[in-house]
Scaffold this motif. Structure first.
Motif, PDB file in Angstrom:
ATOM      1  N   THR B  32      60.876  35.290  11.000  1.00  0.00           N
ATOM      2  CA  THR B  32      62.166  35.959  10.817  1.00  0.00           C
ATOM      3  C   THR B  32      62.332  36.394   9.368  1.00  0.00           C
ATOM      4  N   LEU B  33      62.022  35.485   8.473  1.00  0.00           N
ATOM      5  CA  LEU B  33      62.154  35.795   7.046  1.00  0.00           C
ATOM      6  C   LEU B  33      61.340  37.028   6.691  1.00  0.00           C
ATOM      7  N   ILE B  34      60.101  37.038   7.138  1.00  0.00           N
ATOM      8  CA  ILE B  34      59.218  38.145   6.780  1.00  0.00           C
ATOM      9  C   ILE B  34      59.716  39.448   7.398  1.00  0.00           C
ATOM     10  N   VAL B  35      60.159  39.377   8.655  1.00  0.00           N
ATOM     11  CA  VAL B  35      60.642  40.597   9.318  1.00  0.00           C
ATOM     12  C   VAL B  35      61.867  41.138   8.600  1.00  0.00           C
ATOM     13  N   VAL B  36      62.809  40.249   8.263  1.00  0.00           N
ATOM     14  CA  VAL B  36      64.026  40.699   7.570  1.00  0.00           C
ATOM     15  C   VAL B  36      63.657  41.392   6.259  1.00  0.00           C
ATOM     16  N   ILE B  37      62.759  40.769   5.514  1.00  0.00           N
ATOM     17  CA  ILE B  37      62.371  41.349   4.227  1.00  0.00           C
ATOM     18  C   ILE B  37      61.680  42.688   4.429  1.00  0.00           C
ATOM     19  N   MET B  38      60.805  42.735   5.431  1.00  0.00           N
ATOM     20  CA  MET B  38      60.056  43.968   5.633  1.00  0.00           C
ATOM     21  C   MET B  38      60.957  45.105   6.079  1.00  0.00           C
ATOM     22  N   VAL B  39      61.832  44.820   7.039  1.00  0.00           N
ATOM     23  CA  VAL B  39      62.707  45.877   7.548  1.00  0.00           C
ATOM     24  C   VAL B  39      63.588  46.411   6.430  1.00  0.00           C
ATOM     25  N   ASN B  40      64.195  45.510   5.683  1.00  0.00           N
ATOM     26  CA  ASN B  40      65.096  45.941   4.624  1.00  0.00           C
ATOM     27  C   ASN B  40      64.364  46.588   3.459  1.00  0.00           C
ATOM     28  N   GLY B  41      63.205  46.047   3.158  1.00  0.00           N
ATOM     29  CA  GLY B  41      62.481  46.536   1.998  1.00  0.00           C
ATOM     30  C   GLY B  41      61.797  47.858   2.268  1.00  0.00           C
ATOM     31  N   LEU B  42      61.098  47.932   3.403  1.00  0.00           N
ATOM     32  CA  LEU B  42      60.300  49.132   3.655  1.00  0.00           C
ATOM     33  C   LEU B  42      61.168  50.313   4.066  1.00  0.00           C
ATOM     34  N   GLY B  43      62.335  50.017   4.672  1.00  0.00           N
ATOM     35  CA  GLY B  43      63.201  51.107   5.117  1.00  0.00           C
ATOM     36  C   GLY B  43      63.777  51.915   3.962  1.00  0.00           C
ATOM     37  N   LYS B 497      70.505  46.382  -3.832  1.00  0.00           N
ATOM     38  CA  LYS B 497      70.118  45.532  -2.706  1.00  0.00           C
ATOM     39  C   LYS B 497      68.732  45.867  -2.149  1.00  0.00           C
ATOM     40  N   PRO B 498      68.463  47.130  -1.836  1.00  0.00           N
ATOM     41  CA  PRO B 498      67.139  47.420  -1.278  1.00  0.00           C
ATOM     42  C   PRO B 498      66.017  47.038  -2.235  1.00  0.00           C
ATOM     43  N   MET B 499      66.294  47.195  -3.520  1.00  0.00           N
ATOM     44  CA  MET B 499      65.274  46.876  -4.516  1.00  0.00           C
ATOM     45  C   MET B 499      64.934  45.392  -4.481  1.00  0.00           C
ATOM     46  N   VAL B 500      65.929  44.558  -4.202  1.00  0.00           N
ATOM     47  CA  VAL B 500      65.685  43.121  -4.116  1.00  0.00           C
ATOM     48  C   VAL B 500      64.689  42.842  -2.990  1.00  0.00           C
ATOM     49  N   PHE B 501      64.929  43.477  -1.845  1.00  0.00           N
ATOM     50  CA  PHE B 501      64.025  43.252  -0.714  1.00  0.00           C
ATOM     51  C   PHE B 501      62.620  43.772  -1.026  1.00  0.00           C
ATOM     52  N   VAL B 502      62.593  44.958  -1.644  1.00  0.00           N
ATOM     53  CA  VAL B 502      61.295  45.548  -1.957  1.00  0.00           C
ATOM     54  C   VAL B 502      60.508  44.648  -2.908  1.00  0.00           C
ATOM     55  N   THR B 503      61.207  44.149  -3.926  1.00  0.00           N
ATOM     56  CA  THR B 503      60.534  43.288  -4.898  1.00  0.00           C
ATOM     57  C   THR B 503      60.054  42.003  -4.235  1.00  0.00           C
ATOM     58  N   THR B 504      60.907  41.442  -3.388  1.00  0.00           N
ATOM     59  CA  THR B 504      60.516  40.228  -2.680  1.00  0.00           C
ATOM     60  C   THR B 504      59.263  40.478  -1.856  1.00  0.00           C
ATOM     61  N   LEU B 505      59.287  41.605  -1.150  1.00  0.00           N
ATOM     62  CA  LEU B 505      58.137  41.935  -0.311  1.00  0.00           C
ATOM     63  C   LEU B 505      56.872  42.052  -1.156  1.00  0.00           C
TER      64      LEU B 505
END
Lengths: 257, 534
Positions: B32-43, B497-505
Motif C-alpha cells: 500500500t505504501l509503495i502504491v500510494v507513493i507511486m501513484v502520487n509521485g508519478l502522476g 505536495k507532489p514533490m514530496v511523493f516524487v522525492t520519496t519515490l
C-alpha cells in the motif's frame, strides 16, 4: 601393558598426557610409530584416539583451555615444546579429516594451497605438483579436465581424495587420517583404503578408525585405546587374532564399545 | 479401521493460518505504501488537461483538476489554477453546485515558467520584433519558434557565464591569499598585499564588465514577450526567457503526452531545483545522497570488517569480549540524532575546529572544516552503521565450518594466511550483506545529517571539475532532508505536495538500486565461495 619398541621409529611417544581443563583425556601414552607402515588407532568413542592423533601435529594447540605433557619425538626431534615451529611440523605431518573439508576454491587451488602459502610461485612446478598429487591420490583421471572448477562440485569420496591430494602436495613424511571414511559409502571407502595401501610405500600413515574391519584390512600395527589409556599395541594380525588383554578381545569381538 | 485424519487444531493448522495472515498483513502494508507513493509521485509529471469552469456567479476559472471530494457543502473540486503572480495562490476549491459548465478548450496553454510556477491561459499577443520570425501565423507556433531562437541565443552567453565563474574563483583565491599574508605578517608583506589588491581590483573590473554585458543581453532578450489572458480575461505579459516550456495539453495526443512525461522525468533526474525546491530537478540531492553513502561506506566497511575480524578471530573469548560485543550490538539501537549530536560535537567542533586552528588560522573565525560538511556527515553515518557491518561480518565468520580452518592450519598455514586466503573470501557474501544494510540505513537517515552538513540548497556539488575535484568540506543536499524541507518547511505546501511523493519515490528507488546491486554481487560471490553443509 605391552611396549612395542622399534629400532628407528618415525614417531616416538613417551608418557604423553593430555588435559581438557581438569579432565585427563590421555593418560601416559607410550607408543612408537614405525616408518612406512600403516598404524591404526582403534577404540570406542571418547577413548582419546582422535585427541592422540591431533597431538601429533599439534592441532590441539588451537583448543582453548587444553594442556599437553610428556614427550613426542619425530626422528628424535621433540614435538611437544613451545619452541617448535608448528608451521614446518605440519608440513612434515599432513592431516586428513573425518569430514572432507575442501576449500571453497577450484580443484587446482585446493591442491596447491599448501605450496602457495609456502611461497611457491613457479607456475610450471605448481602444475607438475597438481598432476603428481592428484595421481598420488588416484583422482587425476576423474578431474583432469575440470581442474578450474569448484572443488565443492565433487562427490563425497572425490572430495576426500582431494583432501588427501592436498595433504601429499606439500610432500609430508607422515599423513594422519582421522576416520577418513566414516562419512563415505562402501565403494568410496574401498577406494580410499586401496589408496592408503598405495600411500604407505612413500609415507607413514597413522589412521584413526571406528571400523575394526578397516583396521584389520589396511593397517600393519594397531593400537587399542580405552578411556584415555593405551591398552594394547601390536601387529595388527596379533591384535585381531590373539589379543593379550581381555578388554581388547571384548572390544574386537563386539562385546562392548 | 482406517485412522481418521487428525482434526484442524491437532495438526496445528490454526498456527499456520496465523503465520500466513501475519505475512499477508506485512506485505499489504508495504505494498500500500509503495502504491500510494507511486501513484502520487508519478502522476505529477503527466501533462494534465486544463479544465475551464464557468461558475454560477458569472466568473470563470481555469486550471488542472487535482482533487475531488465531498466537503461540508457537498461535492467540491480542487483546481490548480497556477498564475501565482496574479492570484497569489496556486490552488482553489470550487463548490460543485456553483459549476455551470466544464469544458476543455483546445487553445488553453500551459506555460512552465522559471519563476512563479505555471501559467494557464490563452494566448492573445506576442512581441518578437527583431527575431526575424514571420508573424501572422498561429500564435502558439510563433511562440514555439521564438522560444527556440531565444534559447539558442542564450547559449551564446554561456562562455561568458563560465568565464565569470572562473574569475570569481580567482578573486576568492586572491582574497584568501591576502588574508593569509596579513595574518602572518601584515607589515612585512605590505608590498605583496598591495600588489594582490591591485590584481584583485583588475579582476573585479573584468568581472563587472562581463556582468554588465550579460545583464544587457538579458534585458534585450526580455523585450520579447508573450501576452496571455487568464480565465477572467486579465492580461499578463510574460518574457520569453522566463518560459521553460509551453504546451497545449488539451490538444496533445497520448503519444505526445508520454514523450513530454519522459522528458519531465529526465529533467527531474538531471536538473537543479527551483522555487525553493518545490519545482525543478533533484540532481544535487540524488548526487549528494549517493556520495554521502559512498563516502560513508568507504569509512565504515573497512573499519567494521577489521573490528569484526579482531572480535571473532583474535580476541580471547571471555567476559570482556562478550561485553564489547553487547556494547557494539546495542550501538545499533542508539537513536540516530544522538549520533548526529556526537558528530557535531566531536567531528565538527572537535576535529574540524582543531584542523582550522592548525591549517587555516588566518580565516578564523570563518570556519573551513569547523562547520558541517559531507565529510563529517559521512563519518557520523559511518559510526552509526559500523555496528551493522560488525554484526554481519561476525556472523559470516561464525558460519564458516571449523573443518575449513583446520584444513588450512593442517597444511602449515598461519592464522593470518588462513584469514586472508580462506576466511575472508568465504565471509565476503556476509560482509556484503552488512554493506547493504549499512547503505540502506545511511541513505534513509536524516536526523544526524541535519546537524552535520545537509542544507536546503547547496551552491555547489561536493565533487566537480575544480581542483581538488573532491570537496569534502562542502555542504550537500540529501533526498531524505529534501522530503522534510519541501514537505514541511516550504511556503507553498500545496504545490510542494507532489514533490514530496516524487522525492520519496526517488529515495526508495535509490535504496533499492543500491541494495540490489550489492545483492547481485553477493550472489555471484556466493556461487563462487559456497561451502557445503555437512
Amino acid at each position: 601393558m605391552t611396549h612395542f619398541k622399534f629400532d628407528n621409529p618415525i614417531l616416538r611417544i613417551q608418557d604423553l598426557f593430555f588435559y581438557y581443563g581438569e579432565k585427563e583425556v590421555l593418560k601416559s601414552i607410550t607408543l612408537d610409530v614405525p616408518r612406512n607402515q600403516v598404524t591404526a588407532f582403534i577404540g570406542p568413542s571418547g577413548c582419546g584416539k582422535s585427541t592422540l592423533l591431533r597431538c601429533l601435529n599439534r592441532m590441539n594447540d588451537m583448543v582453548d583451555n587444553s594442556r599437553m605433557a610428556g614427550s613426542m619425538l619425530k626422528d628424535g626431534m621433540e614435538i611437544n615444546t613451545p619452541e617448535l615451529d608448528t608451521i614446518s611440523l605440519r608440513r612434515q605431518i599432513g592431516m586428513v579429516f573425518q569430514h572432507s573439508n575442501p576449500f571453497p576454491k577450484t580443484i587446482y587451488e585446493n591442491v596447491i594451497y599448501g605450496l602457495r602459502i609456502a611461497g611457491v610461485k613457479n607456475r610450471q612446478l605448481l602444475d607438475e605438483m597438481v598432476e603428481k598429487s592428484l595421481q598420488g591420490a588416484a583422482l587425476w583421471d576423474e578431474v583432469k579436465d575440470r581442474l578450474q572448477e569448484s572443488a565443492l562440485g565433487l562427490s563425497g569420496g572425490q572430495m576426500q581424495r582431494l583432501c588427501i591430494a592436498r595433504a601429499i602436495a606439500v610432500n609430508p613424511e607422515i599423513i594422519l587420517m582421522d576416520e577418513p571414511c566414516s562419512a563415505l559409502d562402501p565403494i568410496a571407502t574401498s577406494r580410499i583404503e586401496d589408496l592408503i595401501l598405495e600411500l604407505k610405500k612413500r609415507y607413514t600413515v597413522v589412521i584413526v578408525t571406528h571400523n575394526m574391519q578397516q583396521a584389520a584390512r589396511i593397517s600393519d600395527f594397531t593400537a587399542f585405546l580405552y578411556m584415555g589409556e593405551l591398552i594394547e599395541y601390536n601387529k595388527t594380525n596379533i591384535i585381531f587374532t590373539t589379543p593379550a588383554k581381555k578388554q581388547t578381545e571384548d572390544y574386537i569381538t563386539g562385546r562392548f564399545g | 479401521m482406517i485412522p481418521s485424519k487428525p482434526n484442524f487444531r491437532k495438526q496445528g493448522e490454526h498456527y499456520v493460518w496465523g503465520t500466513g495472515a501475519a505475512l499477508a498483513l506485512t506485505l499489504l502494508a508495504a505494498f500500500t505504501l509503495i502504491v500510494v507513493i507511486m501513484v502520487n509521485g508519478l502522476g505529477y509529471f503527466w501533462p494534465a488537461r486544463l479544465a475551464h469552469l464557468a461558475l454560477a456567479d458569472g466568473s470563470f476559472v481555469m486550471g488542472e483538476l487535482t482533487e475531488e471530494n465531498i466537503g461540508p457543502q457537498g461535492r467540491r473540486v480542487q483546481l490548480k489554477v497556477g498564475n501565482r503572480d496574479i492570484y497569489g495562490l496556486d490552488f482553489k476549491w470550487v463548490d460543485g453546485r456553483e459549476i455551470t459548465s466544464l469544458t476543455y478548450p483546445d487553445e488553453a496553454v500551459t506555460l512552465e515558467r522559471r519563476e512563479n510556477g505555471n501559467f494557464y491561459g490563452t494566448l492573445s499577443a506576442i512581441r518578437v520584433d527583431g527575431l526575424g520570425i514571420q508573424t501572422g501565423q498561429d500564435l502558439f507556433l510563433t511562440l514555439q519558434e521564438a522560444r527556440k531562437l531565444i534559447s539558442r541565443r542564450m547559449e551564446d552567453i554561456d562562455p561568458v557565464v563560465k568565464e565569470m565563474g572562473r574569475v570569481n574563483l580567482e578573486m576568492e583565491d586572491i582574497r584568501l591569499e591576502i588574508q593569509k599574508l596579513r595574518y602572518q605578517d601584515a607589515a612585512g608583506y605590505a608590498a605583496e598585499i598591495q600588489e594582490l589588491d591591485l590584481l584583485s581590483a583588475a579582476k573585479r573590473k573584468a568581472f563587472d564588465q562581463m556582468n554588465q554585458r550579460i545583464s544587457d543581453f538579458r534585458a534585450d532578450l526580455a523585450a520579447h514577450t508573450v501576452t496571455l489572458a487568464d480565465a477572467a480575461g486579465t492580461l499578463k505579459e510574460v518574457p520569453l526567457v522566463q518560459i521553460m516550456r509551453a504546451y497545449r495539453p488539451n490538444r496533445m495526443s497520448l503519444w505526445e503526452k508520454s514523450w513530454l512525461y519522459i522528458k519531465k522525468i529526465g529533467e527531474l533526474l538531471t536538473g537543479e531545483p527551483r522555487e525553493s525546491n518545490t519545482e525543478g530537478g533533484l540532481f544535487p540531492a540524488i548526487f549528494g545522497t549517493m556520495m554521502m553513502v559512498m563516502t560513508m561506506s568507504f569509512f565504515s566497511i573497512p573499519l567494521g570488517v577489521v573490528a569484526a575480524i579482531y572480535l571473532s578471530e583474535y580476541a580471547k573469548p571471555g567476559v570482556l569480549v562478550r561485553l564489547v560485543r553487547v556494547a557494539v550490538y546495542n550501538l545499533a539501537g542508539v537513536p540516530s540524532i544522538v549520533f548526529g549530536v556526537f558528530g557535531l560535537g566531536f567531528f565538527i567542533y572537535g576535529v574540524g575546529g582543531a584542523m582550522d586552528q592548525l591549517f587555516f588560522p588566518e580565516r578564523l573565525p570563518t570556519p573551513v572544516f569547523g562547520t558541517g560538511g559531507i565529510l563529517w556527515a559521512s563519518l557520523t553515518m559511518a559510526l552509526m552503521t559500523v555496528p551493522v557491518v560488525i554484526v554481519s561480518t561476525e556472523e559470516a565468520f561464525a558460519a564458516i565450518p571449523k573443518g575449513i580452518r583446520e584444513g588450512s592450519y593442517s597444511l602449515g598455514a598461519t592464522k593470518f594466511q588462513t584469514l586472508l586466503r580462506i576466511l575472508l573470501p568465504s565471509a565476503t557474501p556476509g560482509i556484503i550483506t552488512g554493506f547493504v544494510l549499512a547503505m540502506a540505513r545511511a541513505a534513509g537517515e536524516v536526523a544526524p545529517l541535519m546537524i552535520t552538513g545537509v542544507v536546503k540548497l547547496a551552491p555547489a556539488l561536493p565533487m566537480d571539475g575544480e581542483f581538488p575535484y573532491l570537496h569534502l568540506d562542502r555542504k550537500f543536499m540529501h533526498l531524505g532532508f529534501h522530503i522534510y524541507d519541501v514537505g514541511f518547511q516550504s511556503p507553498n505546501v500545496e504545490a510542494a505536495k507532489p514533490m514530496v511523493f516524487v522525492t520519496t519515490l526517488l529515495l526508495l528507488v535509490l535504496v533499492v538500486v543500491l541494495s540490489l546491486s550489492a545483492m547481485v554481487l553477493r550472489n555471484r560471490m556466493r556461487a563462487r565461495y559456497q561451502t557445503r553443509a555437512f
